[in-house]
Design a protein around this motif. Structure first.
Motif, PDB file in Angstrom:
ATOM      1  N   UNK A  35      24.037  17.789  -8.542  1.00  0.00           N
ATOM      2  CA  UNK A  35      23.373  17.046  -7.466  1.00  0.00           C
ATOM      3  C   UNK A  35      24.314  16.805  -6.289  1.00  0.00           C
ATOM      4  N   UNK A  36      25.586  16.603  -6.590  1.00  0.00           N
ATOM      5  CA  UNK A  36      26.582  16.404  -5.541  1.00  0.00           C
ATOM      6  C   UNK A  36      26.652  17.634  -4.632  1.00  0.00           C
ATOM      7  N   UNK A  37      26.808  18.799  -5.234  1.00  0.00           N
ATOM      8  CA  UNK A  37      26.937  20.038  -4.448  1.00  0.00           C
ATOM      9  C   UNK A  37      25.656  20.308  -3.668  1.00  0.00           C
ATOM     10  N   UNK A  45      24.650  20.326   0.873  1.00  0.00           N
ATOM     11  CA  UNK A  45      23.936  21.371   1.612  1.00  0.00           C
ATOM     12  C   UNK A  45      24.870  22.472   2.136  1.00  0.00           C
ATOM     13  N   UNK A  46      25.696  23.034   1.263  1.00  0.00           N
ATOM     14  CA  UNK A  46      26.553  24.132   1.736  1.00  0.00           C
ATOM     15  C   UNK A  46      25.721  25.387   1.984  1.00  0.00           C
ATOM     16  N   UNK A  47      26.268  26.309   2.754  1.00  0.00           N
ATOM     17  CA  UNK A  47      25.610  27.600   2.971  1.00  0.00           C
ATOM     18  C   UNK A  47      25.659  28.429   1.698  1.00  0.00           C
ATOM     19  N   UNK A  48      26.803  28.327   0.969  1.00  0.00           N
ATOM     20  CA  UNK A  48      26.949  29.127  -0.251  1.00  0.00           C
ATOM     21  C   UNK A  48      27.897  28.459  -1.235  1.00  0.00           C
ATOM     22  N   UNK A  49      27.770  28.906  -2.491  1.00  0.00           N
ATOM     23  CA  UNK A  49      28.657  28.474  -3.562  1.00  0.00           C
ATOM     24  C   UNK A  49      29.250  29.733  -4.177  1.00  0.00           C
ATOM     25  N   UNK A  50      30.569  29.756  -4.324  1.00  0.00           N
ATOM     26  CA  UNK A  50      31.256  30.884  -4.948  1.00  0.00           C
ATOM     27  C   UNK A  50      31.623  30.495  -6.376  1.00  0.00           C
ATOM     28  N   UNK A  51      31.172  31.318  -7.313  1.00  0.00           N
ATOM     29  CA  UNK A  51      31.507  31.140  -8.717  1.00  0.00           C
ATOM     30  C   UNK A  51      32.646  32.095  -9.041  1.00  0.00           C
ATOM     31  N   UNK A  96      20.417  26.188  -7.388  1.00  0.00           N
ATOM     32  CA  UNK A  96      20.832  26.529  -6.025  1.00  0.00           C
ATOM     33  C   UNK A  96      19.727  27.305  -5.311  1.00  0.00           C
ATOM     34  N   UNK A  97      19.143  28.290  -6.005  1.00  0.00           N
ATOM     35  CA  UNK A  97      18.047  29.060  -5.406  1.00  0.00           C
ATOM     36  C   UNK A  97      16.891  28.149  -5.010  1.00  0.00           C
ATOM     37  N   UNK A  98      16.547  27.218  -5.882  1.00  0.00           N
ATOM     38  CA  UNK A  98      15.438  26.295  -5.607  1.00  0.00           C
ATOM     39  C   UNK A  98      15.716  25.428  -4.387  1.00  0.00           C
ATOM     40  N   UNK A  99      16.986  25.260  -4.045  1.00  0.00           N
ATOM     41  CA  UNK A  99      17.378  24.429  -2.903  1.00  0.00           C
ATOM     42  C   UNK A  99      17.825  25.252  -1.700  1.00  0.00           C
ATOM     43  N   UNK A 100      17.569  26.549  -1.745  1.00  0.00           N
ATOM     44  CA  UNK A 100      17.866  27.415  -0.603  1.00  0.00           C
ATOM     45  C   UNK A 100      19.345  27.619  -0.333  1.00  0.00           C
TER      46      UNK A 100
END
Length: 118
Positions: A72-74, A78-84, A97-101
């Motif tokens: 929920x924090x991430x 509202x970042x543009x992207x998350x790198x795993x 993440x997909x559900x939140x665009x």
């Protein structure tokens, strides 16, 4: 572009430490969250879930189980992207993440920087 490193460490052997230094080397603005307050170069590692603003990219260095506390924090940042980064892959989080665009990718931050793909 501001990048948030989650799982930051002052241990030079850790990839999060290397990522912070390389991001700064490439002139990226960096904020960091880790288990302990510390400093890496000119970046202060904070604990908890600080109220950062204007985060473009979140790069993860924590395992999928620990990521659950940050979902929920991430998303709220509202970042543009998350790198795993390697070892952090998490299909459950991808779905959220997909559900939140929010875009995500399985990649190594260090490689992305070195190959001008960051």
């Amino acid at each position: 572009m501001k990048t948030l490193v989650i799982g930051a460490s002052k241990n030079p052997e850790r990839y999060s430490f290397k990522a912070i230094n390389m991001l700064r080397e490439y002139d990226h603005e960096v904020v960091a969250v880790g288990l302990k307050i510390a400093t890496v170069g000119d970046v202060e590692i904070q604990t908890g879930q600080p109220d950062f603003r204007n985060i473009d990219t979140v790069t993860l260095y924590i395992n999928p189980k620990r990521q659950q506390d940050f979902y929920h924090y991430i998303i709220g940042l509202k970042p543009r992207r998350v790198i795993f980064n390697p070892g952090t892959e998490n299909t459950d989080f991808y779905t959220l993440l997909e559900q939140n665009g929010i875009c995500f990718e399985e990649a190594c931050t260090l490689v992305l920087l070195r190959t001008n793909q960051f």
